[in-house]
Structures are given as structure tokens and as C-alpha cells.
Design a protein around this motif. Sequence first.
Motif, mmCIF file in Angstrom:
data_model
loop_
_atom_site.group_PDB
_atom_site.id
_atom_site.type_symbol
_atom_site.label_atom_id
_atom_site.label_comp_id
_atom_site.label_asym_id
_atom_site.label_seq_id
_atom_site.Cartn_x
_atom_site.Cartn_y
_atom_site.Cartn_z
ATOM 1 N N ARG A 31 0.747 -1.276 0.061
ATOM 2 C CA ARG A 31 0.215 0.231 -0.027
ATOM 3 C C ARG A 31 0.959 1.204 0.144
ATOM 4 N NH1 ARG A 31 -3.713 -2.788 3.678
ATOM 5 N NH2 ARG A 31 -2.549 -2.033 5.345
ATOM 6 N N THR A 32 1.825 1.193 1.006
ATOM 7 C CA THR A 32 2.938 2.085 0.833
ATOM 8 C C THR A 32 3.587 2.656 -0.352
ATOM 9 O OG1 THR A 32 3.110 1.805 3.164
ATOM 10 C CG2 THR A 32 4.902 3.327 2.175
ATOM 11 N N GLY A 33 3.838 1.387 -1.048
ATOM 12 C CA GLY A 33 4.512 1.680 -2.591
ATOM 13 C C GLY A 33 3.335 1.989 -3.534
ATOM 14 N N THR A 34 2.162 1.548 -3.501
ATOM 15 C CA THR A 34 1.330 2.186 -4.402
ATOM 16 C C THR A 34 0.957 3.763 -4.168
ATOM 17 O OG1 THR A 34 0.162 0.123 -4.500
ATOM 18 C CG2 THR A 34 -1.267 1.929 -5.101
ATOM 19 N N CYS A 35 0.824 4.061 -2.916
ATOM 20 C CA CYS A 35 0.602 5.507 -2.427
ATOM 21 C C CYS A 35 1.927 6.342 -3.008
ATOM 22 C CB CYS A 35 0.647 5.639 -0.881
ATOM 23 S SG CYS A 35 0.228 7.290 -0.516
ATOM 24 N N GLY A 36 3.092 5.567 -2.658
ATOM 25 C CA GLY A 36 4.376 6.376 -3.356
ATOM 26 C C GLY A 36 4.368 6.605 -4.680
ATOM 27 N N LEU A 37 4.181 5.642 -5.503
ATOM 28 C CA LEU A 37 4.133 5.679 -6.938
ATOM 29 C C LEU A 37 2.897 6.706 -7.324
ATOM 30 C CD1 LEU A 37 4.184 2.061 -8.158
ATOM 31 C CD2 LEU A 37 5.995 4.020 -8.207
ATOM 32 N N ALA A 38 1.885 7.012 -6.562
ATOM 33 C CA ALA A 38 0.796 7.868 -6.960
ATOM 34 C C ALA A 38 1.134 9.293 -6.606
ATOM 35 C CB ALA A 38 -0.456 7.513 -6.176
ATOM 36 N N LEU A 39 2.177 9.391 -5.628
ATOM 37 C CA LEU A 39 2.422 10.744 -5.170
ATOM 38 C C LEU A 39 3.689 10.954 -6.115
ATOM 39 C CD1 LEU A 39 2.869 10.287 -1.182
ATOM 40 C CD2 LEU A 39 1.476 11.883 -2.378
ATOM 41 N N ARG A 40 4.467 10.082 -6.801
ATOM 42 C CA ARG A 40 5.639 10.489 -7.594
ATOM 43 C C ARG A 40 4.860 10.705 -9.013
ATOM 44 N NH1 ARG A 40 10.480 9.683 -6.592
ATOM 45 N NH2 ARG A 40 9.986 8.455 -4.757
ATOM 46 N N LEU A 41 3.915 10.292 -9.244
ATOM 47 C CA LEU A 41 3.213 10.812 -10.454
ATOM 48 C C LEU A 41 2.661 12.003 -10.254
ATOM 49 C CD1 LEU A 41 1.137 7.654 -11.772
ATOM 50 C CD2 LEU A 41 2.871 8.920 -13.125
ATOM 51 N N LEU A 42 2.050 12.269 -9.261
ATOM 52 C CA LEU A 42 1.565 13.781 -8.754
ATOM 53 C C LEU A 42 2.475 14.717 -8.784
ATOM 54 C CD1 LEU A 42 -1.026 15.306 -7.890
ATOM 55 C CD2 LEU A 42 -0.224 14.664 -5.592
ATOM 56 N N ALA A 43 3.850 14.340 -8.467
ATOM 57 C CA ALA A 43 4.985 15.343 -8.270
ATOM 58 C C ALA A 43 5.415 15.707 -9.520
ATOM 59 C CB ALA A 43 6.067 14.769 -7.316
ATOM 60 N N LEU A 44 5.308 14.601 -10.536
ATOM 61 C CA LEU A 44 5.808 14.737 -11.782
ATOM 62 C C LEU A 44 4.936 15.942 -12.506
ATOM 63 C CD1 LEU A 44 6.913 12.047 -14.144
ATOM 64 C CD2 LEU A 44 5.360 13.856 -14.942
ATOM 65 N N ALA A 45 3.399 15.527 -12.452
ATOM 66 C CA ALA A 45 2.490 16.485 -13.034
ATOM 67 C C ALA A 45 2.657 17.717 -12.304
ATOM 68 C CB ALA A 45 1.116 15.917 -12.742
ATOM 69 N N GLY A 182 4.004 20.326 -5.686
ATOM 70 C CA GLY A 182 4.721 19.158 -5.909
ATOM 71 C C GLY A 182 5.876 18.992 -5.038
ATOM 72 N N SER A 183 6.318 19.959 -4.092
ATOM 73 C CA SER A 183 7.605 19.799 -3.346
ATOM 74 C C SER A 183 6.841 19.023 -2.068
ATOM 75 C CB SER A 183 7.995 21.095 -2.852
ATOM 76 O OG SER A 183 7.245 22.060 -2.533
ATOM 77 N N LEU A 184 5.712 19.482 -1.862
ATOM 78 C CA LEU A 184 5.062 18.758 -0.712
ATOM 79 C C LEU A 184 4.739 17.245 -0.910
ATOM 80 C CD1 LEU A 184 2.134 21.399 0.554
ATOM 81 C CD2 LEU A 184 4.383 20.794 1.823
ATOM 82 N N ALA A 185 4.432 16.996 -2.081
ATOM 83 C CA ALA A 185 4.314 15.493 -2.617
ATOM 84 C C ALA A 185 5.826 14.797 -2.141
ATOM 85 C CB ALA A 185 4.028 15.368 -3.971
ATOM 86 N N PHE A 186 6.804 15.495 -2.579
ATOM 87 C CA PHE A 186 8.167 14.885 -2.275
ATOM 88 C C PHE A 186 8.556 14.914 -0.841
ATOM 89 C CE2 PHE A 186 9.540 16.022 -6.662
ATOM 90 C CZ PHE A 186 9.973 15.138 -7.130
ATOM 91 N N VAL A 187 7.787 15.708 0.084
ATOM 92 C CA VAL A 187 8.081 15.787 1.464
ATOM 93 C C VAL A 187 7.453 14.349 1.999
ATOM 94 C CG1 VAL A 187 7.322 16.734 3.816
ATOM 95 C CG2 VAL A 187 8.374 18.039 1.830
ATOM 96 N N ILE A 188 6.199 14.034 1.398
ATOM 97 C CA ILE A 188 5.348 13.084 1.942
ATOM 98 C C ILE A 188 6.045 11.835 1.419
ATOM 99 C CG2 ILE A 188 3.229 11.663 1.737
ATOM 100 C CD1 ILE A 188 1.699 14.612 1.390
#
Length: 196
Positions: A31-45, A182-188
Motif C-alpha cells: 500500500r505504501t508503495g502504491t501510495c508512493g507511486l501515486a505521489l511520484r506521478l502527482l509530483a511529476l505532473a 509538488g514539493s509537498l508530494a516529495f516531502v510525503i
Amino acid sequence: MKSYSDNGTRSSLNMDGEANKAVRGYGENRRTGTCGLALRLLALALTLAAAVVLGVDKQTKTVPVQVSPALPAQNVPVTAKWHYQSAFVYFVVANAIACGYSALSLLLLLANKAGKSRTLASAVAILDIIMVALLFSGCGAATAVGVLGREGNSHVKWGKVCNVFDKFCDRVAVAIGLSLFGSLAFVIMGGLAIMA
């Protein structure tokens, strides 16, 4: 139900509980990995959008310029572009770097789906924190120039420019907001890596 052998040690029935605990831990990591991938996509966008919004920001206005009090004011077209301010250039470059890093790290983490390489995961977590610092510094620089453009500085006789280039300044504010999210997504993501 725990059972003990004659000498008081745990039997194999209790090992099933440990196996269940390991499976639960795997599900949480998943779940953490899936959340991390979603956050990474969000940070990219978000970083891509921030770089594009400011990168295409341009506004031309005709302003009256008076050379001498004896002469009438002349209307001169003046253009505001993002690359006229070094802080905005730094902001766009920082967001482009973060966007490129997000895409690359996303590909690397998808290739390492099974989580076999702890070294890769550690390197990505460290680079995520570096991206936070890079994005926050870019946002800080762009915000400082934006505030100066909106408010001016009476101490050094710098006038406001956002009252003339209002759309340009509004787009700068939108780009800064996108970059901050985007930077908050990296913080999370950094927090998730620490908790994993």
C-alpha cells in the motif's frame, strides 16, 4: 491458540502467527508503495505544470514613458517574460529537474517492483529530499521576486510592476503554488520512505 512443547518453547503453531504478521507487513509495504507511486506521478505532473505555466508566461503592455517634463509621454510596448528575471529562470530549471527526476525515479521503481534493491530505494529516498530542497529554494526565489513585483520597494525606489503586468504576475503565483504542492508530494514520499 498458543501451544507449548514439554520444555516450554513455542511450537510450530505460533510460527503461523509470525507468517501472518509478515504477510500483513508485506501488504502495508505494498500500500505504501502504491501510495508512493501515486505521489511520484502527482509530483511529476505538478512540477511539469509549474515549469510550463511559468515557461510560457509572457505579457506585452503599452505603457506611457515620459523622457522629459517638456515633452509629451510616448506610448512604448513593454514585454514581461520569465527569462528576464534570474529567479524565475532558476524556478523553471528547478521544476524541470524535479520533473525529470520524478519520471526517471518512477521508471526505476517500477523496474524494481519486487523491492529487491534496498540500495536503489535508499538512493531514491535521499534524492527525494534533495528535490524538496531544490523546489523550496526555487519557490522562495520566485516568491521573493513576485512580492517585489507586486508590492515594490520604497527604500530603494523600485516601483510595482504587477499593477501593469497583472496576468503575468497571476501566472507566476499559480506556478509557485503548483510547485509548492509538488514539493509537498516529495516531502510525503520522504516521510513514507522513513516509515518503511
